[in-house]
Motif scaffolding. Structure first.
Motif, PDB file in Angstrom:
ATOM      1  N   GLN A   1      13.361   4.504  -2.973  1.00 17.70           N
ATOM      2  CA  GLN A   1      13.363   5.027  -4.219  1.00 17.70           C
ATOM      3  C   GLN A   1      11.916   5.474  -4.802  1.00 17.70           C
ATOM      4  N   LYS A   2      10.948   5.013  -4.202  1.00 19.70           N
ATOM      5  CA  LYS A   2       9.561   5.613  -4.628  1.00 19.70           C
ATOM      6  C   LYS A   2       9.347   6.802  -4.100  1.00 19.70           C
ATOM      7  N   ALA A   3       9.972   6.921  -2.896  1.00 22.42           N
ATOM      8  CA  ALA A   3       9.816   8.347  -2.174  1.00 22.42           C
ATOM      9  C   ALA A   3      10.682   9.553  -2.781  1.00 22.42           C
ATOM     10  N   GLU A   4      12.063   9.230  -3.240  1.00 22.97           N
ATOM     11  CA  GLU A   4      12.840   9.992  -4.029  1.00 22.97           C
ATOM     12  C   GLU A   4      12.286  10.211  -5.209  1.00 22.97           C
TER      13      GLU A   4
ATOM     14  N   ILE B   1       1.016  -1.262  -0.190  1.00 23.09           N
ATOM     15  CA  ILE B   1       0.103   0.153  -0.062  1.00 23.09           C
ATOM     16  C   ILE B   1       0.786   1.407   0.045  1.00 23.09           C
ATOM     17  N   LEU B   2       1.781   1.247   0.882  1.00 23.65           N
ATOM     18  CA  LEU B   2       2.826   2.397   0.901  1.00 23.65           C
ATOM     19  C   LEU B   2       3.439   2.571  -0.669  1.00 23.65           C
ATOM     20  N   LEU B   3       4.029   1.547  -1.252  1.00 29.10           N
ATOM     21  CA  LEU B   3       4.385   1.937  -2.630  1.00 29.10           C
ATOM     22  C   LEU B   3       3.520   2.329  -3.593  1.00 29.10           C
ATOM     23  N   GLU B   4       2.238   1.900  -3.367  1.00 26.08           N
ATOM     24  CA  GLU B   4       1.100   2.489  -4.393  1.00 26.08           C
ATOM     25  C   GLU B   4       0.876   4.084  -3.913  1.00 26.08           C
ATOM     26  N   GLU B   5       0.677   4.265  -2.541  1.00 21.54           N
ATOM     27  CA  GLU B   5       0.269   5.745  -2.173  1.00 21.54           C
ATOM     28  C   GLU B   5       1.508   6.672  -1.887  1.00 21.54           C
ATOM     29  N   ILE B   6       2.473   6.468  -1.740  1.00 26.91           N
ATOM     30  CA  ILE B   6       3.700   7.360  -1.510  1.00 26.91           C
ATOM     31  C   ILE B   6       3.402   8.618  -2.411  1.00 26.91           C
ATOM     32  N   PRO B   7       3.249   8.338  -3.860  1.00 24.05           N
ATOM     33  CA  PRO B   7       3.053   9.594  -4.538  1.00 24.05           C
ATOM     34  C   PRO B   7       1.938  10.635  -4.095  1.00 24.05           C
ATOM     35  N   LYS B   8       1.061   9.971  -3.448  1.00 22.66           N
ATOM     36  CA  LYS B   8      -0.271  10.823  -3.057  1.00 22.66           C
ATOM     37  C   LYS B   8       0.217  11.558  -1.859  1.00 22.66           C
TER      38      LYS B   8
ATOM     39  N   HIS C   1      14.594  -4.821   4.803  1.00 16.28           N
ATOM     40  CA  HIS C   1      14.998  -5.052   3.283  1.00 16.28           C
ATOM     41  C   HIS C   1      14.086  -4.261   2.046  1.00 16.28           C
ATOM     42  N   ASP C   2      13.024  -3.632   2.788  1.00 18.30           N
ATOM     43  CA  ASP C   2      12.017  -3.203   1.855  1.00 18.30           C
ATOM     44  C   ASP C   2      12.460  -1.534   1.742  1.00 18.30           C
ATOM     45  N   ILE C   3      13.359  -1.100   2.728  1.00 16.62           N
ATOM     46  CA  ILE C   3      13.633   0.365   2.665  1.00 16.62           C
ATOM     47  C   ILE C   3      14.092   0.803   1.268  1.00 16.62           C
ATOM     48  N   THR C   4      14.926  -0.053   0.654  1.00 19.02           N
ATOM     49  CA  THR C   4      15.321   0.478  -0.677  1.00 19.02           C
ATOM     50  C   THR C   4      14.079   0.638  -1.637  1.00 19.02           C
ATOM     51  N   ASP C   5      13.276  -0.348  -1.737  1.00 18.13           N
ATOM     52  CA  ASP C   5      12.120   0.175  -2.723  1.00 18.13           C
ATOM     53  C   ASP C   5      11.329   1.598  -2.200  1.00 18.13           C
TER      54      ASP C   5
END
Length: 274
Positions: free
Chosen positions: A248-251, A217-224, A241-245
């Motif tokens: 990246q999405k946040a950056e 859900i975070l990966l989907e919604e970070i842009p929002k 181990h999910d921090i990298t993904d």
């Protein structure tokens, strides 16, 4: 609406990862036990086929057994009262239920939580780590958005840290009811709460956005989330181990990681708007 209760006996090394896996298929509340854990899912969200596939997959990796039963809404507090003990966060925040003795004089902040069926009592690493990170950020006179509020615990802490505008929401009707009750228990009436998702929120910018949900859900919604925050975004609900993904999405959406903490492989991260 009723819930299903999953009682899972499993080795401690697999308890945490199964908690994360169960969260991916709709389970939203957990109690750690001597045998393993108990997990809860709304009847409407229960995916029997996914649960069976998950159990079969891990049965090849470790000895486990499980049982499933329907639990009525009104029985939830009895479950929590037998499992909920007070906790402390950095010796600054004391979290208790109504049936525990107060200890406010020993701490900067005391939070009273009646959890019902909502996730977020501070016991799980994701919640306590979010609170640790909150304690490091200036909330005074700030505005805060709490995504997937659960019990309202993070919004309540934001109020106690001096935030003056706090809005929270959750997709679960029971979480909204529970948050209303906890807002009243903690005299934090400035917090607003509604049933909904990030897509249903009025477009507005907040100083701080909080989201303790799960990786997908975070990966989907970070842009929002990035469009809602002026300054900070605090995230948890995923493994180290999910921090990298997540980063990246946040950056990709104009946010820079400034800190992360972890405990028992669970992580929490602070991002700041460029």
């Amino acid at each position: 609406m009723d819930y299903f209760e999953l009682s899972l006996s499993v080795e401690p090394d697999f308890s945490e990862i199964l908690m994360a896996e169960l969260a991916e298929i709709g389970f939203d509340s957990f109690i750690e036990t001597d045998e393993g854990l108990q997990a809860y899912v709304l009847e409407s969200e229960f995916q029997e086929r996914s649960l069976k596939a998950l159990m079969e997959n891990y049965a090849d990796k470790t000895p486990l057994s499980y049982s499933l039963k329907k639990i009525e809404k009104q029985n939830w507090n009895k479950e929590w009262e037998s499992n909920f003990s007070p906790i402390e966060v950095l010796n600054k925040v004391y979290i208790r239920a109504t049936f525990h003795e107060p200890a406010a004089e020993k701490f900067d902040h005391e939070i009273i939580i009646t959890p019902k069926m909502s996730f977020g009592t501070g016991h799980h690493e994701t919640t306590s780590q979010m609170m640790e990170l909150q304690l490091e950020i200036d909330h005074n006179q700030k505005s805060v958005l709490d995504v997937g509020t659960g019990t309202g615990i993070l919004a309540i802490l934001a109020a106690k840290l001096g935030a003056t505008k706090i809005h929270s929401f959750d997709i679960d009707e029971w979480s909204v009811e529970n948050t209303i009750e906890n807002i009243q228990l903690n005299d934090t009436d400035l917090i607003t709460i509604e049933l909904g998702t990030i897509d249903s929120q009025k477009t507005e910018v907040y100083d701080i956005v909080l989201a303790n949900i799960n990786r997908n859900i975070l990966l989907e919604e970070i842009p929002k989330y990035a469009t809602f925050t002026r300054d900070y975004l605090l995230l948890s609900g995923f493994y180290e181990h999910d921090i990298t993904d997540i980063q990246q999405k946040a950056e990709d959406n104009g946010l820079k990681k400034i800190k992360h903490i972890s405990k028992n492989n669970w992580a929490a991260v602070v991002f700041k708007k460029h």
